[in-house]
Design a protein around this motif. Structure first.
Motif, PDB file in Angstrom:
ATOM      1  N   VAL A  36       0.907  -1.133   0.014  1.00 28.94           N
ATOM      2  CA  VAL A  36       0.153  -0.191  -0.098  1.00 28.94           C
ATOM      3  C   VAL A  36       1.021   1.338  -0.214  1.00 28.94           C
ATOM      4  N   LEU A  37       0.619   2.065  -0.844  1.00 24.79           N
ATOM      5  CA  LEU A  37       1.256   3.255  -0.892  1.00 24.79           C
ATOM      6  C   LEU A  37       0.089   4.470  -0.331  1.00 24.79           C
ATOM      7  N   VAL A  38       0.754   5.181   0.876  1.00 23.93           N
ATOM      8  CA  VAL A  38      -0.451   6.122   1.364  1.00 23.93           C
ATOM      9  C   VAL A  38       0.306   7.461   1.137  1.00 23.93           C
ATOM     10  N   VAL A  39      -0.692   8.310   0.560  1.00 25.31           N
ATOM     11  CA  VAL A  39      -0.057   9.725   0.335  1.00 25.31           C
ATOM     12  C   VAL A  39      -1.068  10.434   0.855  1.00 25.31           C
ATOM     13  N   ASN A  40      -0.566  11.688   1.372  1.00 24.02           N
ATOM     14  CA  ASN A  40      -1.461  12.807   1.913  1.00 24.02           C
ATOM     15  C   ASN A  40      -1.470  13.985   0.577  1.00 24.02           C
ATOM     16  N   THR A  41      -2.424  14.291   0.048  1.00 24.55           N
ATOM     17  CA  THR A  41      -2.857  14.931  -1.142  1.00 24.55           C
ATOM     18  C   THR A  41      -3.417  16.455  -0.932  1.00 24.55           C
TER      19      THR A  41
ATOM     20  N   VAL B 208       1.243  -0.751 -12.032  1.00 23.85           N
ATOM     21  CA  VAL B 208       1.621  -1.861 -11.139  1.00 23.85           C
ATOM     22  C   VAL B 208       0.418  -2.715 -11.007  1.00 23.85           C
ATOM     23  N   SER B 209      -0.797  -2.305 -10.871  1.00 20.33           N
ATOM     24  CA  SER B 209      -1.835  -3.073 -11.011  1.00 20.33           C
ATOM     25  C   SER B 209      -2.097  -3.947 -12.056  1.00 20.33           C
ATOM     26  N   GLU B 210      -1.702  -3.691 -13.161  1.00 23.06           N
ATOM     27  CA  GLU B 210      -1.837  -4.552 -14.412  1.00 23.06           C
ATOM     28  C   GLU B 210      -0.900  -5.611 -14.125  1.00 23.06           C
ATOM     29  N   LYS B 211       0.383  -5.531 -13.415  1.00 21.57           N
ATOM     30  CA  LYS B 211       1.390  -6.471 -13.373  1.00 21.57           C
ATOM     31  C   LYS B 211       0.993  -7.392 -12.250  1.00 21.57           C
ATOM     32  N   HIS B 212       0.214  -6.863 -11.051  1.00 22.34           N
ATOM     33  CA  HIS B 212       0.027  -7.356  -9.789  1.00 22.34           C
ATOM     34  C   HIS B 212      -1.501  -7.160  -9.584  1.00 22.34           C
ATOM     35  N   PRO B 213      -2.399  -7.605 -10.286  1.00 21.22           N
ATOM     36  CA  PRO B 213      -3.853  -7.236  -9.869  1.00 21.22           C
ATOM     37  C   PRO B 213      -4.122  -7.746  -8.597  1.00 21.22           C
ATOM     38  N   ASP B 214      -4.734  -6.946  -7.847  1.00 25.43           N
ATOM     39  CA  ASP B 214      -5.517  -7.046  -6.358  1.00 25.43           C
ATOM     40  C   ASP B 214      -4.306  -7.195  -5.343  1.00 25.43           C
ATOM     41  N   ASN B 215      -2.961  -6.997  -5.604  1.00 28.13           N
ATOM     42  CA  ASN B 215      -1.828  -6.823  -4.842  1.00 28.13           C
ATOM     43  C   ASN B 215      -1.304  -5.571  -4.212  1.00 28.13           C
ATOM     44  N   PHE B 216      -1.833  -4.608  -4.963  1.00 26.35           N
ATOM     45  CA  PHE B 216      -1.242  -3.136  -4.623  1.00 26.35           C
ATOM     46  C   PHE B 216      -2.482  -2.153  -4.498  1.00 26.35           C
ATOM     47  N   VAL B 217      -2.270  -1.126  -3.883  1.00 24.36           N
ATOM     48  CA  VAL B 217      -3.350  -0.023  -3.625  1.00 24.36           C
ATOM     49  C   VAL B 217      -2.696   1.284  -3.388  1.00 24.36           C
ATOM     50  N   ILE B 218      -3.090   2.334  -3.939  1.00 21.94           N
ATOM     51  CA  ILE B 218      -2.663   3.583  -3.353  1.00 21.94           C
ATOM     52  C   ILE B 218      -4.126   4.178  -2.593  1.00 21.94           C
ATOM     53  N   LEU B 219      -3.621   4.698  -1.597  1.00 25.30           N
ATOM     54  CA  LEU B 219      -4.637   5.447  -0.546  1.00 25.30           C
ATOM     55  C   LEU B 219      -4.287   6.868  -0.473  1.00 25.30           C
ATOM     56  N   GLY B 220      -5.202   7.677  -1.189  1.00 29.02           N
ATOM     57  CA  GLY B 220      -4.981   9.203  -0.754  1.00 29.02           C
ATOM     58  C   GLY B 220      -5.765   9.770   0.439  1.00 29.02           C
ATOM     59  N   PHE B 221      -5.018  10.541   0.967  1.00 28.43           N
ATOM     60  CA  PHE B 221      -5.832  11.030   1.985  1.00 28.43           C
ATOM     61  C   PHE B 221      -5.430  12.567   2.043  1.00 28.43           C
ATOM     62  N   PRO B 222      -6.658  13.386   1.494  1.00 29.08           N
ATOM     63  CA  PRO B 222      -6.836  14.575   1.253  1.00 29.08           C
ATOM     64  C   PRO B 222      -6.303  15.346   2.811  1.00 29.08           C
ATOM     65  N   CYS B 223      -5.521  16.590   2.939  1.00 22.84           N
ATOM     66  CA  CYS B 223      -5.364  17.258   3.887  1.00 22.84           C
ATOM     67  C   CYS B 223      -5.399  18.902   3.662  1.00 22.84           C
ATOM     68  N   ASN B 224      -5.721  19.288   4.508  1.00 22.42           N
ATOM     69  CA  ASN B 224      -5.830  21.088   4.174  1.00 22.42           C
ATOM     70  C   ASN B 224      -4.953  21.782   5.128  1.00 22.42           C
ATOM     71  N   GLN B 225      -3.798  21.137   5.777  1.00 19.13           N
ATOM     72  CA  GLN B 225      -3.191  21.706   6.720  1.00 19.13           C
ATOM     73  C   GLN B 225      -1.896  22.422   6.226  1.00 19.13           C
ATOM     74  N   PHE B 226      -1.632  22.390   4.855  1.00 23.89           N
ATOM     75  CA  PHE B 226      -0.612  22.986   4.147  1.00 23.89           C
ATOM     76  C   PHE B 226      -0.978  24.202   3.433  1.00 23.89           C
TER      77      PHE B 226
ATOM     78  N   ASN C  16       2.411  18.597   1.616  1.00 22.38           N
ATOM     79  CA  ASN C  16       1.244  17.694   0.674  1.00 22.38           C
ATOM     80  C   ASN C  16       2.202  16.845  -0.357  1.00 22.38           C
ATOM     81  N   PHE C  17       1.695  15.674  -0.436  1.00 22.57           N
ATOM     82  CA  PHE C  17       2.171  14.616  -1.359  1.00 22.57           C
ATOM     83  C   PHE C  17       3.392  13.953  -0.744  1.00 22.57           C
ATOM     84  N   GLU C  18       3.416  13.901   0.691  1.00 18.20           N
ATOM     85  CA  GLU C  18       4.562  12.814   0.986  1.00 18.20           C
ATOM     86  C   GLU C  18       4.055  11.518   1.054  1.00 18.20           C
ATOM     87  N   LYS C  19       4.865  10.453   0.694  1.00 18.52           N
ATOM     88  CA  LYS C  19       4.511   9.090   0.457  1.00 18.52           C
ATOM     89  C   LYS C  19       5.005   8.253   1.426  1.00 18.52           C
TER      90      LYS C  19
END
Length: 169
Positions: free
Chosen positions: A30-35, A55-73, A132-135
């Motif tokens: 999982v790649l977690v990103v504040n957006t 990545v999902s093409e090569k590894h279906p169902d084994n990878f996810v990106i989760l974006g977390f919007p943030c208004n702090q910056f 924003n966009f730290e990963k």
């Protein structure tokens, strides 16, 4: 959540305010990103979507990106969860999950981001998100494997993600 020992212990809220048990992602990378929607790094949504699809093409169902919007910056994501979702889809064709808006620093920081920062501090041991966009990359075992600054282009992480997907648990 001081007792948390892995990524899977958390249940952040999605765009409708419902809990999402991260245990649902057990065994995935999982790649977690504040957006943010109005930031100079906002075009990274396109890179994140490209990475997600590649990545999902090569590894279906084994990878996810989760974006977390943030208004702090700089107040760069002032919209509602619905407005943020629409912005991401209309402007960047985002198909990976974009969660509900969170704080990543301070007293009201999301427990997930408190844990991520403690597990993988930034430069010089700083336990705060700089912008924003730290990963954060979470391995199949629920441990934080890497952390990258806002300036790191999402596409440049593909080889690291593929290596983590290939790693034995």
């Amino acid at each position: 959540m001081a007792s948390a020992t892995s990524f899977y212990d958390f249940k952040p809220l999605n765009k409708t305010g419902a809990e999402v048990p991260l245990e649902d992602y057990k065994g995935k990378v999982v790649l977690v990103v504040n957006t943010a929607s109005k930031c100079s790094f906002t075009p990274q949504f396109a890179g994140l979507e490209k990475l997600w699809k590649s990545v999902s093409e090569k590894h279906p169902d084994n990878f996810v990106i989760l974006g977390f919007p943030c208004n702090q910056f700089g107040g760069q994501d002032p919209g509602s969860n619905d407005e943020i979702q629409e912005f991401c889809q209309v402007n960047y064709g985002v198909t990976f999950p974009v969660m509900g808006k969170v704080d990543v620093n301070g007293d009201d920081a999301s427990p997930l981001f408190q844990w991520l920062k403690a597990e993988k501090p930034g430069l010089m041991g700083l336990k705060r998100v700089k912008w924003n966009f730290e990963k954060f990359l979470v391995g199949k075992d629920g441990a934080v494997k890497g952390r990258w600054a806002s300036t790191t282009k999402p596409e440049s992480l593909e080889s690291v993600i593929l290596a983590e997907l290939a790693a034995k648990q």
